[in-house]
Design a protein around this motif. Structure first.
Motif, PDB file in Angstrom:
ATOM      1  N   ARG A 155     -57.473  -1.213 -22.563  1.00 31.84           N
ATOM      2  CA  ARG A 155     -57.099  -0.228 -23.718  1.00 31.84           C
ATOM      3  C   ARG A 155     -55.816  -0.693 -24.504  1.00 31.84           C
ATOM      4  NH1 ARG A 155     -59.299   4.211 -26.467  1.00 31.84           N
ATOM      5  NH2 ARG A 155     -57.696   5.467 -27.364  1.00 31.84           N
ATOM      6  N   ALA A 156     -54.765  -0.760 -23.353  1.00 34.91           N
ATOM      7  CA  ALA A 156     -53.286  -1.092 -24.096  1.00 34.91           C
ATOM      8  C   ALA A 156     -53.377  -2.276 -24.799  1.00 34.91           C
ATOM      9  CB  ALA A 156     -52.292  -1.171 -22.713  1.00 34.91           C
ATOM     10  N   LEU A 157     -54.187  -3.297 -24.289  1.00 35.58           N
ATOM     11  CA  LEU A 157     -54.171  -4.506 -25.176  1.00 35.58           C
ATOM     12  C   LEU A 157     -55.131  -4.485 -26.624  1.00 35.58           C
ATOM     13  CD1 LEU A 157     -53.695  -7.500 -25.491  1.00 35.58           C
ATOM     14  CD2 LEU A 157     -55.397  -8.084 -23.850  1.00 35.58           C
ATOM     15  N   ALA A 158     -56.266  -4.065 -26.405  1.00 33.56           N
ATOM     16  CA  ALA A 158     -57.161  -3.533 -27.202  1.00 33.56           C
ATOM     17  C   ALA A 158     -56.586  -3.130 -28.468  1.00 33.56           C
ATOM     18  CB  ALA A 158     -58.367  -3.085 -27.015  1.00 33.56           C
ATOM     19  N   TYR A 159     -55.791  -1.777 -28.172  1.00 37.50           N
ATOM     20  CA  TYR A 159     -55.090  -1.161 -29.299  1.00 37.50           C
ATOM     21  C   TYR A 159     -53.747  -1.393 -29.522  1.00 37.50           C
ATOM     22  CZ  TYR A 159     -58.817   2.331 -29.334  1.00 37.50           C
ATOM     23  OH  TYR A 159     -60.187   2.918 -29.555  1.00 37.50           O
ATOM     24  N   SER A 160     -53.228  -2.423 -28.690  1.00 38.62           N
ATOM     25  CA  SER A 160     -51.915  -3.170 -29.345  1.00 38.62           C
ATOM     26  C   SER A 160     -50.876  -2.272 -28.677  1.00 38.62           C
ATOM     27  CB  SER A 160     -51.877  -3.825 -30.374  1.00 38.62           C
ATOM     28  OG  SER A 160     -50.909  -4.640 -30.586  1.00 38.62           O
ATOM     29  N   LEU A 161     -50.923  -1.334 -27.657  1.00 35.15           N
ATOM     30  CA  LEU A 161     -49.763  -0.662 -27.523  1.00 35.15           C
ATOM     31  C   LEU A 161     -48.476  -1.057 -26.835  1.00 35.15           C
ATOM     32  CD1 LEU A 161     -52.042   2.151 -25.685  1.00 35.15           C
ATOM     33  CD2 LEU A 161     -51.257   2.204 -28.045  1.00 35.15           C
ATOM     34  N   ASN A 162     -47.535  -0.557 -27.644  1.00 35.17           N
ATOM     35  CA  ASN A 162     -46.177  -1.195 -27.183  1.00 35.17           C
ATOM     36  C   ASN A 162     -45.578  -0.861 -25.950  1.00 35.17           C
ATOM     37  OD1 ASN A 162     -46.051  -2.674 -29.963  1.00 35.17           O
ATOM     38  ND2 ASN A 162     -44.870  -1.210 -30.877  1.00 35.17           N
ATOM     39  N   ILE A 163     -45.520   0.329 -25.529  1.00 34.94           N
ATOM     40  CA  ILE A 163     -44.703   0.750 -24.548  1.00 34.94           C
ATOM     41  C   ILE A 163     -45.264   0.310 -23.219  1.00 34.94           C
ATOM     42  CG2 ILE A 163     -43.985   2.800 -23.152  1.00 34.94           C
ATOM     43  CD1 ILE A 163     -44.066   4.244 -25.811  1.00 34.94           C
ATOM     44  N   PRO A 164     -46.800   0.079 -22.934  1.00 36.17           N
ATOM     45  CA  PRO A 164     -47.237  -0.431 -21.612  1.00 36.17           C
ATOM     46  C   PRO A 164     -46.971  -1.945 -21.624  1.00 36.17           C
ATOM     47  CG  PRO A 164     -48.936   0.919 -22.638  1.00 36.17           C
ATOM     48  CD  PRO A 164     -47.549   0.894 -23.647  1.00 36.17           C
ATOM     49  N   ALA A 165     -46.814  -2.614 -22.907  1.00 36.18           N
ATOM     50  CA  ALA A 165     -46.451  -4.111 -22.757  1.00 36.18           C
ATOM     51  C   ALA A 165     -45.051  -4.164 -22.159  1.00 36.18           C
ATOM     52  CB  ALA A 165     -46.479  -4.776 -24.262  1.00 36.18           C
ATOM     53  N   VAL A 166     -44.187  -3.429 -22.751  1.00 33.02           N
ATOM     54  CA  VAL A 166     -42.729  -3.735 -22.290  1.00 33.02           C
ATOM     55  C   VAL A 166     -42.747  -3.270 -20.833  1.00 33.02           C
ATOM     56  CG1 VAL A 166     -40.426  -2.548 -22.712  1.00 33.02           C
ATOM     57  CG2 VAL A 166     -41.653  -3.000 -24.718  1.00 33.02           C
ATOM     58  N   ARG A 167     -43.353  -2.293 -20.347  1.00 29.64           N
ATOM     59  CA  ARG A 167     -43.342  -2.112 -18.983  1.00 29.64           C
ATOM     60  C   ARG A 167     -43.887  -3.153 -18.214  1.00 29.64           C
ATOM     61  NH1 ARG A 167     -43.377   2.516 -15.804  1.00 29.64           N
ATOM     62  NH2 ARG A 167     -42.933   3.933 -17.603  1.00 29.64           N
ATOM     63  N   VAL A 168     -44.938  -3.822 -18.591  1.00 28.34           N
ATOM     64  CA  VAL A 168     -45.305  -4.854 -17.862  1.00 28.34           C
ATOM     65  C   VAL A 168     -44.516  -6.045 -17.912  1.00 28.34           C
ATOM     66  CG1 VAL A 168     -47.123  -6.708 -17.803  1.00 28.34           C
ATOM     67  CG2 VAL A 168     -47.874  -4.139 -18.156  1.00 28.34           C
ATOM     68  N   LEU A 169     -43.660  -6.386 -18.967  1.00 30.99           N
ATOM     69  CA  LEU A 169     -42.877  -7.445 -19.107  1.00 30.99           C
ATOM     70  C   LEU A 169     -41.716  -6.963 -18.286  1.00 30.99           C
ATOM     71  CD1 LEU A 169     -41.836 -10.040 -20.263  1.00 30.99           C
ATOM     72  CD2 LEU A 169     -40.935  -8.585 -22.185  1.00 30.99           C
ATOM     73  N   ASN A 170     -41.128  -5.790 -18.047  1.00 34.94           N
ATOM     74  CA  ASN A 170     -40.460  -5.439 -17.393  1.00 34.94           C
ATOM     75  C   ASN A 170     -40.467  -5.567 -15.544  1.00 34.94           C
ATOM     76  OD1 ASN A 170     -37.346  -4.212 -16.884  1.00 34.94           O
ATOM     77  ND2 ASN A 170     -38.664  -2.406 -16.003  1.00 34.94           N
ATOM     78  N   GLN A 171     -41.721  -5.478 -15.481  1.00 31.52           N
ATOM     79  CA  GLN A 171     -42.173  -5.683 -14.181  1.00 31.52           C
ATOM     80  C   GLN A 171     -42.466  -6.947 -13.746  1.00 31.52           C
ATOM     81  OE1 GLN A 171     -45.900  -3.760 -13.400  1.00 31.52           O
ATOM     82  NE2 GLN A 171     -45.733  -3.957 -10.850  1.00 31.52           N
ATOM     83  N   LEU A 172     -42.991  -7.866 -14.779  1.00 25.28           N
ATOM     84  CA  LEU A 172     -43.050  -9.326 -14.665  1.00 25.28           C
ATOM     85  C   LEU A 172     -41.748 -10.108 -14.599  1.00 25.28           C
ATOM     86  CD1 LEU A 172     -44.977 -11.925 -14.708  1.00 25.28           C
ATOM     87  CD2 LEU A 172     -44.690 -11.909 -16.875  1.00 25.28           C
TER      88      LEU A 172
ATOM     89  N   LYS B  19     -48.826 -10.496 -26.640  1.00 30.07           N
ATOM     90  CA  LYS B  19     -49.242  -9.585 -25.712  1.00 30.07           C
ATOM     91  C   LYS B  19     -50.296 -10.049 -24.786  1.00 30.07           C
ATOM     92  CE  LYS B  19     -47.907  -5.288 -28.036  1.00 30.07           C
ATOM     93  NZ  LYS B  19     -48.257  -4.044 -28.971  1.00 30.07           N
ATOM     94  N   PRO B  20     -51.286 -10.721 -25.332  1.00 34.65           N
ATOM     95  CA  PRO B  20     -52.534 -11.206 -24.552  1.00 34.65           C
ATOM     96  C   PRO B  20     -52.031 -12.100 -23.410  1.00 34.65           C
ATOM     97  CG  PRO B  20     -53.153 -11.105 -26.763  1.00 34.65           C
ATOM     98  CD  PRO B  20     -51.590 -10.912 -26.992  1.00 34.65           C
ATOM     99  N   PHE B  21     -50.939 -13.109 -23.823  1.00 34.93           N
ATOM    100  CA  PHE B  21     -50.446 -14.050 -22.828  1.00 34.93           C
ATOM    101  C   PHE B  21     -49.541 -13.483 -21.654  1.00 34.93           C
ATOM    102  CE2 PHE B  21     -47.397 -17.816 -21.814  1.00 34.93           C
ATOM    103  CZ  PHE B  21     -48.400 -18.584 -21.501  1.00 34.93           C
ATOM    104  N   LEU B  22     -48.994 -12.173 -22.222  1.00 32.94           N
ATOM    105  CA  LEU B  22     -48.442 -11.513 -21.016  1.00 32.94           C
ATOM    106  C   LEU B  22     -49.018 -10.975 -20.119  1.00 32.94           C
ATOM    107  CD1 LEU B  22     -45.701  -9.984 -19.901  1.00 32.94           C
ATOM    108  CD2 LEU B  22     -46.252  -7.963 -21.739  1.00 32.94           C
ATOM    109  N   TYR B  23     -50.270 -10.301 -20.645  1.00 33.81           N
ATOM    110  CA  TYR B  23     -51.003  -9.811 -19.649  1.00 33.81           C
ATOM    111  C   TYR B  23     -51.933 -10.662 -18.770  1.00 33.81           C
ATOM    112  CZ  TYR B  23     -50.405  -5.266 -22.057  1.00 33.81           C
ATOM    113  OH  TYR B  23     -49.816  -3.989 -22.569  1.00 33.81           O
ATOM    114  N   ALA B  24     -52.116 -11.893 -19.319  1.00 34.72           N
ATOM    115  CA  ALA B  24     -52.852 -12.978 -18.410  1.00 34.72           C
ATOM    116  C   ALA B  24     -51.776 -13.246 -17.356  1.00 34.72           C
ATOM    117  CB  ALA B  24     -53.186 -13.973 -19.402  1.00 34.72           C
ATOM    118  N   LEU B  25     -50.505 -13.442 -17.554  1.00 33.87           N
ATOM    119  CA  LEU B  25     -49.594 -13.934 -16.775  1.00 33.87           C
ATOM    120  C   LEU B  25     -49.541 -12.715 -15.634  1.00 33.87           C
ATOM    121  CD1 LEU B  25     -46.630 -15.490 -19.037  1.00 33.87           C
ATOM    122  CD2 LEU B  25     -48.427 -16.896 -17.548  1.00 33.87           C
TER     123      LEU B  25
END
Length: 793
Positions: A386-403, A340-346
């Protein structure tokens, strides 16, 4: 002129004779040494038997100390520097003694002749003695005196399957030859002539007596200072045979396989760090066994050099019951949330997100994929940090879908993720939640990349100048062994250095990962004085089979995996509970003296005010604002629209669109401009929010257009549903709509089913076969999905 011609003729004849000798009697094959793996400081980490099951560790030239050289030459061949393999004076003297029976019977063997005999053992006969002398002359033609002495010290017997002074030094004194005392050096110098009678550990008294006799002779000969000889005579001899060094068994095995036939391989490991990491890992896993957890793996990397300084492949290499010989550093496992950290950085580098941007955290159907958070709960909307600090899954999938999955996996491929390269075509949105395979080695280096400002480079497993190649001291040029043609460990992966993410995005990610207000902080850790200053991320795979925790500071990155090599899960197996405590222990033990400096923001970063309700650049209706980092020229500059102006009847009973608004009798009000799925979540959870009044029922114009039509979240389009005929199984109908929608109408195969509230969950029992499900809202907008229902007996 004639004299020069005669000299030249003599040289030619000599070279022809030497060449003929090599042709008739080729040099013996290269001695087969015991492979040894060294630490970065040159100490021996691990040693293996050679192919003939002997301990024959190669003594390097630098390890032949002046004390060892003097003792050996004085005892064995004091004219070694002057003869040409055979000492004619010694031969005459030996022949006289043997013929007339005066003095000690001797063969007058020089060190070079002994090397010839050790290389090609033969029965001791007069004919073989002549061959030995011939071979000694040949060796002198090919090798220097130092190289011949080195060969001798590598081949001399010490009893049993032990050969060479280095083997004896390590197995008896647990030191290399260049670290031995005078007494220890002389002890090893006197044994080769009587390897069966003078056995260390068994005949220590006899060895001590013989050692002291030779020490006195050396002292009388003035070979060593009298004070040093006197001290050596007082040194006790209480030794026994020790096992060969066995530190870093997994990396040692890996390096030996990588460089077959190589006698000495210099690794990048730091001996003290390796020993401490092994001890900590073993002790920690022993405490976890009652929880059904039997293994762990650890990797410690120096960020600046990219050198691996500790490598623990399992808790105990000798634990066969728990498959301890498996290497957990290279094993491909589900990485959980560690990507997840790598995804958000990208995503930051693409300008899609910033730390304060709010992301929906509500049940969402991503083209049939419905992720859930680890705790099965949703939070409505959360900031990215907060999504990263709390390792939430749904926001991460949303960002990956957008990226986009290809953009993400291509970066992982550049970062050396071999399993990503092999399975890139099959990877989808689940890859961010552990749906792709990764190893501890790959993941740890990904976090080194974050620590190094986004700069990727392969890990280094060997110390400069790398594994030592065979040199001229090896016998037989034709038999020299080169390192394997397979790529070296440091070169595995698809390339060298690459800037995978910007320093700015790396810093922002690190800043979030260093926060302590987070659920994956181990219990009691916040109040501990031993909490290290690190940025870290945990991960837990599906089924609780793998627990990860990877952290870094400016100097080191440490990766930890905990689990079972069998793949068996455990209820206690989570990154926060079982991996992070070991990570913190390792940082406190191995990096306690790291510089107290921390990462600083790069010049490319800047601050801006954003709306607290959305994290976007403030619009006209954003009274509450906070400061946020952003990347100038990269981050999205879209203005906030978290509220929208609506025309409302004077009594608040209905809303008007521009087409149906009356000339007077209405007012302008602001309402939340929520995404349909967020509004549906608030409605379902009973979370109060200011809801838009129903649209003017007299309006003849359908507002919003098709883009605001209901979104059917269940059933999933183009899916087969299997229902059991004997069970009361039903199909769920649900949707998300705009917040102006009050009711929806459900149709099945174009036949009306029922009317329901927009957020209501509807269940019904369908007939088997093709199924068309339609949903129409109270504004006349419609959506269809097609599914198939199969019924089992």
């Amino acid at each position: 002129m004639k004299r020069a011609f005669k000299v030249l003729l003599g040289v030619v004849a000599f070279l022809a004779l030497a060449g003929g000798l090599d042709l008739l009697f080729p040099l013996p094959p290269t001695p087969r040494y015991s492979p040894i793996v060294l630490a970065a400081d040159g100490s021996v980490l691990h040693a293996y038997l050679n192919p003939t099951q002997k301990w024959r560790m190669k003594t390097e030239l630098r390890e032949i100390t002046p004390v060892l050289r003097k003792a050996i030459l004085e005892k064995e061949d004091r004219w070694f520097r002057w003869h040409f393999g055979v000492n004619p004076v010694a031969l005459v003297q030996a022949a006289a003694r043997n013929l007339f029976g005066t003095g000690r019977t001797t063969g007058a063997s020089t060190i070079t002749m002994q090397v010839a005999r050790l290389l090609e053992p033969k029965e001791r006969t007069f004919g073989n003695k002549l061959l030995e002398m011939l071979r000694a002359t040949q060796l002198e033609l090919h090798y220097s005196k130092d190289e011949i002495l080195q060969l001798y010290l590598n081949l001399v017997p010490y009893g049993g399957n032990m050969e060479g002074v280095k083997s004896a030094a390590l197995l008896y004194f647990q030191q290399t030859p260049d670290y031995l005392s005078l007494a220890q050096t002389v002890t090893l110098a006197i044994i080769p002539n009587r390897p069966r009678g003078l056995v260390l550990g068994k005949n220590n008294a006899a060895v001590l007596q013989e050692r002291n006799r030779w020490l006195k002779r050396f002292g009388e000969a003035g070979l060593f200072p009298k004070e040093e000889v006197a001290d050596a005579l007082l040194e006790p001899l209480d030794v026994q045979r020790h096992p060969a060094p066995t530190l870093a068994p997994h990396l040692s095995r890996r390096l030996v396989r990588q460089f077959p036939g190589q006698a000495i391989i210099r690794s990048s490991l730091q001996r003290s760090k390796q020993a401490r990491a092994e001890d900590l890992t073993l002790g920690y896993v022993r405490r976890l066994r009652e929880l059904g957890i039997s293994q762990a793996a650890v990797l410690v990397v120096n960020n600046r050099t990219r050198q691996v300084e500790a490598y623990v492949g399992s808790a105990d290499f000798r634990d066969f019951g728990s498959q301890g010989q498996n290497d957990g550093v290279v094993a491909v496992r589900s990485p959980g949330s560690t990507l997840k950290p790598f995804l958000y950085a990208l995503a930051m580098d693409r300008g899609l997100v910033t730390p304060k941007l709010l992301l929906p955290d509500v049940p969402t159907n991503f083209q049939g994929y419905r992720p859930e958070n680890f705790d099965k709960r949703c939070n409505g909307e959360v900031t990215l940090e907060r999504a990263l600090a709390y390792s939430l899954n749904i926001p991460a999938v949303r960002v990956l879908n957008q990226l986009g999955v290809p953009a993400f996996t291509d970066k992982l491929r550049q970062a050396g993720f071999r399993n990503i390269t092999r399975n890139r075509a099959r990877l989808g949105l689940s890859s961010i939640l552990g749906g792709c395979g990764a190893s501890l080695e790959e993941l740890t280096n990904l976090y080194v990349t974050l620590a190094e400002g986004g700069q990727y480079s392969p890990l280094q497993f060997t110390s400069p100048p790398g594994p030592l190649p065979f040199k001229e001291e090896e016998l037989g040029a034709s038999s020299r062994t080169k390192s394997s043609g397979s790529p070296s460990l440091k070169e595995r992966g698809p390339g060298g250095e690459a800037q995978l993410i910007s320093p700015a995005a790396a810093f922002l990610t690190t800043d979030i990962l260093a926060q302590l207000t987070r659920p994956d902080l181990p219990l009691g850790a916040a109040s501990s004085m031993r909490l290290p200053k690190v940025a870290w991320k945990t991960g837990t795979s599906y089924g609780r089979r793998d627990a990860w925790s990877i952290g870094y500071n400016r100097q080191y990155t440490i990766g930890v995996w905990v689990g079972n090599f069998s793949g068996q899960g455990s209820p206690a197996l989570t990154g926060a509970d079982v991996a992070t405590p070991l990570l913190f222990d390792l940082f406190n033990a191995l990096a306690y003296n790291s510089p107290n400096n921390w990462f600083t923001p790069p010049a490319a970063l800047d601050f801006r005010l954003v709306c607290a309700e959305s994290g976007r650049v403030p619009g006209e209706n954003c009274p509450d604002q906070v400061i946020d980092y952003f990347l100038p020229g990269v981050s999205n500059g879209q203005r906030c629209q978290h509220q929208r102006e609506v025309l409302v009847a004077a009594d608040g009973s209905s809303a008007y669109c521009r087409a149906c608004a009356p000339a007077a009798g209405y007012r302008r009000e602001l309402f939340p401009n929520l995404l349909p799925e967020v509004a549906a979540f608030k409605e379902a959870q009973g979370i109060p929010y200011r809801r838009l009044p129903p649209h003017n029922p007299q309006c003849q114009r359908v507002s919003g257009g098709a883009e605001r039509a209901p979104t059917i979240t269940s059933p999933t389009p183009n899916t087969e549903y299997v229902l059991n005929r004997h069970e009361q199984q039903q199909l769920l109908l649900s949707c998300t709509t705009g917040n102006e929608v009050r009711q929806v109408h459900w149709y099945v195969n174009d036949r009306f089913l029922r009317t329901a509230a927009a957020t209501e969950r509807v269940f019904f029992r369908p007939a088997p076969g093709p199924l068309k499900v339609s949903c129409a809202d109270d504004h006349g907008r419609n959506t269809d999905v097609l599914v198939t229902v199969t019924e089992l007996e």
